[in-house]
Design an enzyme around this catalytic site. Structure first.
Site, PDB file in Angstrom:
ATOM      1  CE1 TYR A  87      34.118  30.585  36.452  1.00 13.23           C
ATOM      2  CE2 TYR A  87      35.640  31.286  38.171  1.00 13.23           C
ATOM      3  CZ  TYR A  87      34.519  30.567  37.770  1.00 13.23           C
ATOM      4  OH  TYR A  87      33.794  29.866  38.706  1.00 13.23           O
TER       5      TYR A  87
ATOM      6  NE  ARG B 188      29.813  37.287  38.258  1.00 11.23           N
ATOM      7  CZ  ARG B 188      29.127  36.151  38.347  1.00 11.23           C
ATOM      8  NH1 ARG B 188      28.410  35.890  39.423  1.00 11.23           N
ATOM      9  NH2 ARG B 188      29.137  35.279  37.350  1.00 11.23           N
TER      10      ARG B 188
ATOM     11  NE  ARG C 259      56.194  30.166  41.359  1.00 15.38           N
ATOM     12  CZ  ARG C 259      56.356  30.328  42.677  1.00 15.38           C
ATOM     13  NH1 ARG C 259      57.459  30.900  43.125  1.00 15.38           N
ATOM     14  NH2 ARG C 259      55.438  29.915  43.528  1.00 15.38           N
TER      15      ARG C 259
ATOM     16  CE  LYS D  72      31.955  33.082  37.548  1.00 14.23           C
ATOM     17  NZ  LYS D  72      31.335  32.177  38.543  1.00 14.23           N
TER      18      LYS D  72
ATOM     19  CD  GLU E 120      29.290  31.041  47.185  1.00 13.00           C
ATOM     20  OE1 GLU E 120      28.522  31.618  46.387  1.00 13.00           O
ATOM     21  OE2 GLU E 120      30.457  31.421  47.391  1.00 13.00           O
TER      22      GLU E 120
ATOM     23  CG  LEU F 151      30.079  34.653  42.440  1.00 10.42           C
ATOM     24  CD1 LEU F 151      31.366  35.453  42.282  1.00 10.42           C
ATOM     25  CD2 LEU F 151      30.027  33.529  41.414  1.00 10.42           C
TER      26      LEU F 151
END
Length: 284
Positions: free
Chosen positions: A33, A52, A100, A148, A180, A204
């Site tokens: 995301y 990114r 799945r 991310k 972070e 990140l």
């Protein structure tokens, strides 16, 4: 009124938006995301977020269902349709739907979803004047924090730990050093020197981080990219975080101990001012 969102090529009322229960983002957190800020109806550092995003997709061997130009058009159309002056655009791409199985499907069709969040006063957050409080917690996330992904359970738990302690956020600690925040990069200031962890798989690679460090160097501030300890943070003159939604935000307390004077410092205030001015000028 219901927001207009974007799902797999369609602009829809949020009440009509659907994805498959077999989507791997839902079943495996198999997705990435980005969050882009909107100020004055324009996108902040869109190119950085797009770059990114592509890196995250490449690291997970995931296809990008749109070009950068198409993605820009979708962002701008959502801003227009939802009349966003200040706010955020959330983008998520997953590997798509398949029965799945831990193994990836052979030729998955990615799922792409975008929605807006109106945030009037985003750039005038009162916490910029008062500062925020953080606690330290053990960093228990997976090792590839530079990607991310939508695997945000532990950061969410960290936010709740901070809330239970009467704080605003948590700084995660590994091997005695701060990595972070739960949704932001962490910094301390000693004299005229800004210290923040170097880039690697442990944190990140923040888009706001890149811009802020560039502006700091241009303002003749010294930048050290290295790990720092909790004790160093508590002994610092100032501390702050950066993220797409908070920009540059002062940190005035850690684990109940004041940092510096216990009030936002001048270095942080100056960096926030520079960042907002420069990014507003460069917004598209």
């Amino acid at each position: 009124m219901a927001r207009t969102v974007y799902v797999n090529g369609e602009y829809l009322p949020e009440t009509e938006a659907k994805v498959s229960i077999f989507d791997r983002g839902f079943l495996f957190a198999d997705g990435v995301y980005e969050v882009t800020s909107v100020l004055d109806g324009k996108l902040i550092d869109f190119a950085g977020h797009a770059k990114r995003l592509q890196r995250s997709l490449d690291e997970l061997q995931m296809a990008n269902p749109v070009t950068e130009d198409e993605l820009l058009g979708i962002h701008r159309e959502l801003v227009r349709l939802n009349d966003i002056d200040e706010g955020l655009i959330y983008l998520q791409i997953t590997r798509g739907a398949a029965d799945r199985d831990f193994a990836f499907p052979k030729d998955p069709v990615p799922t792409i979803v975008l929605f807006t969040q109106a945030k009037p006063g985003l750039a005038q957050n009162p916490m910029a004047k008062t500062g925020m409080k953080v606690i330290s917690i053990e960093d228990q996330r997976w090792g590839r924090r530079d990607i991310k992904t939508v695997q945000l359970l532990y950061p969410s738990l960290g936010k709740m730990m901070a809330k239970a302690a009467g704080a605003d956020d948590a700084w995660m600690v590994e091997d005695g050093h701060v990595t972070e925040g739960t949704s932001n990069n962490a910094y301390i200031v000693k004299g005229n020197t800004i210290i923040t962890r170097h880039l690697g798989t442990e944190i990140l690679h923040g888009i706001t981080r890149v811009a802020v460090l560039r502006f700091a160097r241009e303002a003749q501030m010294t930048v050290e990219e290295r790990p720092f300890t909790v004790d160093e943070a508590k002994a610092a003159d100032e501390a702050f975080i950066t993220s797409a939604s908070s920009f540059v935000m002062p940190v005035v307390e850690m684990d109940g101990a004041p940092i510096g004077t216990g009030k936002p410092g001048h270095v942080t205030a100056r960096l926030r001012e520079i960042y907002l001015d420069e990014m507003r000028r460069a917004a598209i």
